[in-house]
Design a protein around this motif. Structure first.
Motif, PDB file in Angstrom:
ATOM      1  N   ILE A  14      37.121  41.448  36.871  1.00 43.02           N
ATOM      2  CA  ILE A  14      38.396  41.873  36.286  1.00 43.02           C
ATOM      3  C   ILE A  14      38.265  43.283  35.732  1.00 43.02           C
ATOM      4  O   ILE A  14      39.124  44.139  35.943  1.00 43.02           O
ATOM      5  CB  ILE A  14      38.834  40.896  35.183  1.00 43.02           C
ATOM      6  CG1 ILE A  14      39.108  39.531  35.801  1.00 43.02           C
ATOM      7  CG2 ILE A  14      40.050  41.421  34.443  1.00 43.02           C
ATOM      8  CD1 ILE A  14      39.212  38.422  34.797  1.00 43.02           C
TER       9      ILE A  14
ATOM     10  N   LEU B 183      45.658  33.042  37.228  1.00 45.61           N
ATOM     11  CA  LEU B 183      45.876  32.678  35.826  1.00 45.61           C
ATOM     12  C   LEU B 183      47.137  33.357  35.292  1.00 45.61           C
ATOM     13  O   LEU B 183      47.965  32.743  34.621  1.00 45.61           O
ATOM     14  CB  LEU B 183      44.651  33.120  35.023  1.00 45.61           C
ATOM     15  CG  LEU B 183      44.389  32.504  33.671  1.00 45.61           C
ATOM     16  CD1 LEU B 183      44.124  31.024  33.820  1.00 45.61           C
ATOM     17  CD2 LEU B 183      43.171  33.164  33.039  1.00 45.61           C
TER      18      LEU B 183
ATOM     19  N   ALA C  17      34.021  35.136  23.399  1.00 43.08           N
ATOM     20  CA  ALA C  17      34.488  36.488  23.727  1.00 43.08           C
ATOM     21  C   ALA C  17      35.109  36.499  25.122  1.00 43.08           C
ATOM     22  O   ALA C  17      36.152  37.114  25.336  1.00 43.08           O
ATOM     23  CB  ALA C  17      33.328  37.472  23.644  1.00 43.08           C
ATOM     24  N   GLY C  18      34.471  35.788  26.048  1.00 38.12           N
ATOM     25  CA  GLY C  18      34.987  35.741  27.412  1.00 38.12           C
ATOM     26  C   GLY C  18      36.361  35.117  27.470  1.00 38.12           C
ATOM     27  O   GLY C  18      37.285  35.665  28.070  1.00 38.12           O
TER      28      GLY C  18
ATOM     29  N   LEU D 293      42.967  33.637  26.346  1.00 42.43           N
ATOM     30  CA  LEU D 293      43.197  32.199  26.297  1.00 42.43           C
ATOM     31  C   LEU D 293      43.032  31.610  24.898  1.00 42.43           C
ATOM     32  O   LEU D 293      43.218  30.424  24.706  1.00 42.43           O
ATOM     33  CB  LEU D 293      42.235  31.484  27.257  1.00 42.43           C
ATOM     34  CG  LEU D 293      42.523  31.729  28.739  1.00 42.43           C
ATOM     35  CD1 LEU D 293      41.406  31.197  29.603  1.00 42.43           C
ATOM     36  CD2 LEU D 293      43.837  31.089  29.133  1.00 42.43           C
TER      37      LEU D 293
ATOM     38  N   TYR E 208      41.779  35.517  37.970  1.00 46.61           N
ATOM     39  CA  TYR E 208      42.553  36.162  36.914  1.00 46.61           C
ATOM     40  C   TYR E 208      44.024  36.280  37.316  1.00 46.61           C
ATOM     41  O   TYR E 208      44.923  35.971  36.538  1.00 46.61           O
ATOM     42  CB  TYR E 208      41.974  37.533  36.624  1.00 46.61           C
ATOM     43  CG  TYR E 208      42.583  38.226  35.432  1.00 46.61           C
ATOM     44  CD1 TYR E 208      42.454  37.680  34.162  1.00 46.61           C
ATOM     45  CD2 TYR E 208      43.276  39.423  35.581  1.00 46.61           C
ATOM     46  CE1 TYR E 208      42.998  38.316  33.061  1.00 46.61           C
ATOM     47  CE2 TYR E 208      43.822  40.062  34.489  1.00 46.61           C
ATOM     48  CZ  TYR E 208      43.676  39.505  33.232  1.00 46.61           C
ATOM     49  OH  TYR E 208      44.222  40.125  32.152  1.00 46.61           O
TER      50      TYR E 208
ATOM     51  N   PHE F 111      38.828  37.347  25.900  1.00 44.27           N
ATOM     52  CA  PHE F 111      39.085  38.486  26.773  1.00 44.27           C
ATOM     53  C   PHE F 111      40.123  38.118  27.830  1.00 44.27           C
ATOM     54  O   PHE F 111      40.961  38.937  28.199  1.00 44.27           O
ATOM     55  CB  PHE F 111      37.785  38.924  27.441  1.00 44.27           C
ATOM     56  CG  PHE F 111      37.931  40.149  28.292  1.00 44.27           C
ATOM     57  CD1 PHE F 111      37.870  41.403  27.717  1.00 44.27           C
ATOM     58  CD2 PHE F 111      38.136  40.062  29.652  1.00 44.27           C
ATOM     59  CE1 PHE F 111      38.016  42.537  28.483  1.00 44.27           C
ATOM     60  CE2 PHE F 111      38.284  41.190  30.431  1.00 44.27           C
ATOM     61  CZ  PHE F 111      38.218  42.429  29.838  1.00 44.27           C
ATOM     62  N   LEU F 112      40.064  36.879  28.290  1.00 42.55           N
ATOM     63  CA  LEU F 112      41.031  36.426  29.282  1.00 42.55           C
ATOM     64  C   LEU F 112      42.371  36.076  28.642  1.00 42.55           C
ATOM     65  O   LEU F 112      43.304  35.685  29.328  1.00 42.55           O
ATOM     66  CB  LEU F 112      40.489  35.207  30.020  1.00 42.55           C
ATOM     67  CG  LEU F 112      39.295  35.475  30.932  1.00 42.55           C
ATOM     68  CD1 LEU F 112      38.695  34.184  31.422  1.00 42.55           C
ATOM     69  CD2 LEU F 112      39.723  36.336  32.111  1.00 42.55           C
TER      70      LEU F 112
ATOM     71  N   ILE G 268      34.756  37.723  34.809  1.00 45.36           N
ATOM     72  CA  ILE G 268      35.308  38.788  33.974  1.00 45.36           C
ATOM     73  C   ILE G 268      34.840  40.168  34.421  1.00 45.36           C
ATOM     74  O   ILE G 268      35.592  41.136  34.338  1.00 45.36           O
ATOM     75  CB  ILE G 268      34.972  38.531  32.499  1.00 45.36           C
ATOM     76  CG1 ILE G 268      35.366  37.096  32.149  1.00 45.36           C
ATOM     77  CG2 ILE G 268      35.679  39.495  31.610  1.00 45.36           C
ATOM     78  CD1 ILE G 268      35.045  36.701  30.751  1.00 45.36           C
TER      79      ILE G 268
ATOM     80  N   TRP H 139      30.408  42.010  31.237  1.00 44.48           N
ATOM     81  CA  TRP H 139      31.670  42.725  31.464  1.00 44.48           C
ATOM     82  C   TRP H 139      31.850  43.860  30.480  1.00 44.48           C
ATOM     83  O   TRP H 139      32.464  44.877  30.780  1.00 44.48           O
ATOM     84  CB  TRP H 139      32.856  41.770  31.395  1.00 44.48           C
ATOM     85  CG  TRP H 139      32.807  40.772  30.290  1.00 44.48           C
ATOM     86  CD1 TRP H 139      32.189  39.558  30.309  1.00 44.48           C
ATOM     87  CD2 TRP H 139      33.384  40.886  29.000  1.00 44.48           C
ATOM     88  NE1 TRP H 139      32.365  38.915  29.114  1.00 44.48           N
ATOM     89  CE2 TRP H 139      33.096  39.696  28.288  1.00 44.48           C
ATOM     90  CE3 TRP H 139      34.151  41.879  28.364  1.00 44.48           C
ATOM     91  CZ2 TRP H 139      33.523  39.477  26.982  1.00 44.48           C
ATOM     92  CZ3 TRP H 139      34.582  41.650  27.064  1.00 44.48           C
ATOM     93  CH2 TRP H 139      34.261  40.463  26.400  1.00 44.48           C
TER      94      TRP H 139
END
Lengths: 514, 346
Positions: free
Chosen positions: B286, B301, A446-447, A453, B298, A450-451, B283, B171
């Motif tokens: 973020i 990235l 999930a992480g 990727l 972030y 979420f990013l 996260i 998060w």
């Protein structure tokens, strides 16, 4: 181990597990989840994963719409999504010169305080090769009777080309707006400087009305700001008196009742028209069980399909990393000496690496958007160390026991001792830690999703949350985009924790005494 | 045959530096590939710019030879002419000794990576160390309390809470917090969390409130539960039984005998927590638009600032290794038995 012994031990295990309330609860939830996950293609449709990213399938859905049951908690009832397929319509075929004419009728019961957002026509397929052969669509509407209103049935959309696989969104069409103004004029709500003669062809009449609207800045302002659906489904009178244009456009009041729609499709005789996918959607201001996201994708459908990836990743990662961890740990303990030392240093090395940054780094290395298989591989690569440490310490104890020495004295091979005598004793621990490490794997997925990727080719809860974040769902208050996917992640995690803890209690005799 | 404490510390430190170096080596190996892709396109871009500049100045295009010459100079400048392993090695050394250089794009208003990380680290410390202190205080006191009455309502509540919290993404809880306190209750202005930078101490404290609440809420249950387990484990040891048999009051047993014995793992936990908190939860930062290490990661990235990412990775590794070493050393100091183990292994 003989088969009878195995059966016996499974039976014994089950009779003890049965008494673990939380474990049974977890098991029941897991079965429900598995059924839902496996049933996803049958409950929804098997091509959902293919359509999820392309967006074509969601064009008739409202965007960012809350769930329809939210109406129950509010004093204003918002229109729900309603789709009419060809089976919901009355179809009549006729001929007009060299044209085939299909007349489709249906009745929409508008019993909301806020009418639909749009009317969308899709799924009219034809084999027309030239633009001028495309079928023409026109729409008539007959509103519920309203005292003081003279024209109740009128043209909403004049003959409009609809290419194969094309879409007509009535709210966005200028012709629809113009015709609504013409209808308001016919009912005396607005005055036009020059009356458009009835006898003129539709196109010219539309042009004339348009010109007159554009010349009058006040009228043009209303024309620009109007929500066509709120006018179409709105009252023209108040206490038997006609409302003003200002009221009709800026303070619309919904007129509830049955709206009869007539859709006329005209096509040249040589063109084949396929109406089997024909759909008219009354685009709702609310949608289904859990609403929609910014692309109109139903959250409930995403949630259902997300089960598959969550369970697949969770199980694949935890089983592989526990099996690998145990094998490495046992090998390390059994070999001893410098081999043990080397393995332990490597394990510590991996434990030292910061997990999320390493995951991010590896996913970038794999090309930015990683696939399901790569994801599992990466998560296993960073997930075996804990098990190794525990397995090694357990194996060190087992190794010293007399029956191992006896086996060795009898000339058993290393492989035989490891796999027949040491590993089976670690199985209970393995089962528990598999269950307990599932949530971690799902959280990591999930992480990373979420990013942004992970690959777009799968539907995951993490990606749904990513979409929600991109959409500013939290700050906009779109709770239905944020809460369900997160709850789903937490729920699956909880299920495996419940099962894992119960397995631990049943299988680990040491804990039972505590 | 224990080793002296000084030797033990030295042994641990050397061990840590070696591990850290290997970690950087591995990361460099991965990063050099990413950097190669980026540097190659950077060279192309610079050559194009140079050609444009030259044409404007001299009113004629540079010859193909000149372009090639310039390109080669740039390739040399970025060390792209060197073999992969050599560049990887140089990158490792540079990273290891904090020579991080500049990123191609501005992150946090600057291209100097050292200052990017300084700014971010300070803000992360502020947020996460504050939260961690709350967590330690709440977690320890609740853990001790429930260890005194195992099976009580408090004890069971904490166990369940810890279980639930361990399966919640922190998060996501953060997103819920924003929904609840900012959007629905309106207690805090939306601008606090829709913007990254917030000025004024009052506003920074306000902005901190929700992330701190989130982190504490998600983490204190686990802390309380671990403390409880350590304490309960200690309470089953023989010397506690003896003390009980002697009639020592229960309060004194818990806070005197048991807590003393349970101190090493608990203190280790505290150290781990405090240093671990420096890395921040990437996260969570973020979600709250908190301009710390996570947010920096972030943005790096998003902007493909690979050098910034590498430096951040290194920092995260340093923090992890540091906490492990500190915990080890502390453990060795508090519990001399550990040192014997280390000596036996070395």
């Amino acid at each position: 181990m003989r088969w009878v012994d195995f059966k016996d031990s499974v039976k014994r295990f089950w009779s003890e597990y049965k008494h673990q309330k939380s474990g049974m609860l977890g098991l029941i939830f897991l079965i429900i989840l598995l059924v839902l996950g496996i049933g996803a293609p049958y409950i929804t449709s098997p091509d959902i994963p293919k359509q999820w990213q392309t967006g074509e399938a969601w064009i008739v859905n409202p965007k960012n719409a809350p769930p329809s049951w939210e109406n129950a908690f509010s004093d204003q009832k918002l229109a729900d999504q309603k789709v009419y397929t060809i089976h919901d319509m009355n179809v009549a075929e006729s001929k007009n010169g060299s044209y085939k004419v299909y007349t489709l009728t249906f009745t929409y019961n508008m019993n909301y305080d806020v009418p639909p957002k749009d009317i969308v026509i899709t799924g009219l397929n034809s084999n027309a090769s030239r633009p001028q052969d495309n079928p023409l669509v026109s729409v008539y509407v007959e509103r519920p009777e309203e005292q003081g209103v003279t024209v109740e049935k009128f043209l909403l959309l004049p003959d409009t080309q609809l290419p194969s696989k094309g879409v007509l969104q009535l709210s966005y069409l200028k012709e629809v707006k113009t015709l609504l103004f013409y209808w308001l004029y016919q009912n005396g709500i607005i005055q036009l400087p020059m009356a458009p003669p009835e006898a003129l062809p539709m196109e010219i009449k539309l042009m004339q009305i348009n010109q007159q609207i554009q010349l009058d800045s006040k009228l043009y302002g209303y024309f620009q700001s109007m929500d066509p659906m709120k006018v179409l489904f709105g009252s023209l009178t108040e206490n038997g008196q006609l409302r003003t244009l200002e009221q009709v456009i800026s303070e619309p009041v919904a007129l509830q009742g049955d709206y009869k729609f007539t859709i006329v499709v005209k096509a040249p005789e040589n063109v084949k028209v396929d109406l089997s996918n024909f759909e008219v959607a009354m685009v709702g201001r609310t949608f289904g069980l859990l609403g929609t996201d910014q692309y109109g994708r139903p959250i409930a459908v995403g949630l259902l399909w997300g089960i598959r990836v969550a369970i697949a990743i969770g199980l694949a990662v935890s089983i592989s990393s526990v099996v690998i961890g145990i094998l490495i740990g046992v090998t390390s303990a059994y070999l001893g000496g410098w081999a043990d030392e080397v393995i332990q240093r490597i394990t510590e090395f991996f434990m030292t690496l910061p997990v999320l940054p390493m995951l991010i780094l590896l996913s970038l290395y794999f090309g930015g958007r990683i696939t399901l298989k790569q994801l599992v591989l990466i998560l296993v690569l960073f997930g075996w160390m804990g098990t190794t440490k525990v397995a090694r310490s357990m194996a060190l104890q087992i190794k010293e026991q007399t029956y191992i020495e006896a086996a060795r004295a009898l000339g058993a091979s290393t492989g035989r001792i490891v796999f027949r005598h040491i590993v089976p004793q670690l199985l209970p621990y393995a089962f528990a830690s598999i269950a307990l490490s599932v949530p971690g794997a799902i959280l990591s997925e999930a992480g990373l999703s979420f990013l942004g990727l992970t690959s777009n080719n799968m539907i995951t809860w993490g990606q749904m949350l990513n979409a929600a974040q991109q959409n500013g769902a939290t700050l906009n208050g779109y709770w239905w985009q944020v809460i369900p996917p997160g709850l789903a992640i937490a729920f699956v995690g909880l299920i495996f924790v419940l099962i894992g803890v119960s397995l631990d209690t049943v299988l680990n005799p040491k804990l039972k005494r505590a | 045959m224990g080793m002296s404490f000084g030797r033990y510390v030295a042994y641990r430190l050397v061990n840590a530096v070696i591990i850290l170096f290997l970690a950087v080596l591995l990361m460099s190996a991965l990063f050099t590939k990413l950097a190669t892709i980026q540097l190659t396109s950077q060279v192309d871009e610079e050559v194009q710019m140079w050609v444009r500049g030259y044409t404007q100045q001299h009113h004629q295009q540079p010859t193909q030879e000149m372009i090639e010459k310039y390109r080669e100079a740039r390739i040399k400048y970025y060390r792209l002419d060197q073999p992969y392993w050599k560049r990887m090695w140089m990158y490792t050394i540079d990273t290891f000794f904090f020579r991080w250089g500049n990123s191609f794009v501005k992150v946090f208003g600057t291209t100097d990576i050292v200052s990017q990380i300084k700014t971010a680290l300070a803000r992360t410390v502020l947020l996460f160390t504050t939260s961690q202190i709350f967590i330690i205080l709440i977690g320890l006191s609740l853990g001790l309390k429930s260890a005194r009455h195992p099976g009580s309502l408090l004890d069971r509540t904490i166990s369940i809470l810890a279980m639930i919290a361990s399966s919640l993404p922190m998060w996501w809880v953060g997103m819920l917090m924003i929904l609840l306190f900012v959007v629905y209750l309106g207690w805090l202005p939306i601008t606090l969390y829709s913007q990254v930078e917030v000025s004024g101490w009052i506003n920074i404290l306000k902005k901190m409130s929700l992330p701190v609440l989130t982190i504490v809420l998600v983490s204190f249950g686990g802390w309380a539960w671990t403390t409880r387990n350590i304490m309960i484990g200690t309470m089953q040891e023989d010397f506690i039984m003896v003390a009980r048999a002697k009639g020592v009051p229960e309060r004194k047993i818990i806070y005197g005998h048991a807590l003393k014995a349970a101190a090493p793992p608990i203190i280790t936990m505290v150290i781990f927590g405090l240093i671990g908190s420096l890395g921040g939860a990437i996260i969570t930062e973020i979600v709250f638009n908190w301009p710390g290490m996570g947010r920096l990661y972030y943005e790096a990235l998003q902007l493909n600032a690979v050098r910034t990412m590498m430096a951040l990775n290194y920092m995260f590794a340093v923090l992890t290794v540091l906490s492990m070493v500190l915990a080890d050393i502390l453990y060795g100091y508090l519990d001399p038995r550990i040192r014997i183990g280390a000596a036996a292994r070395s």
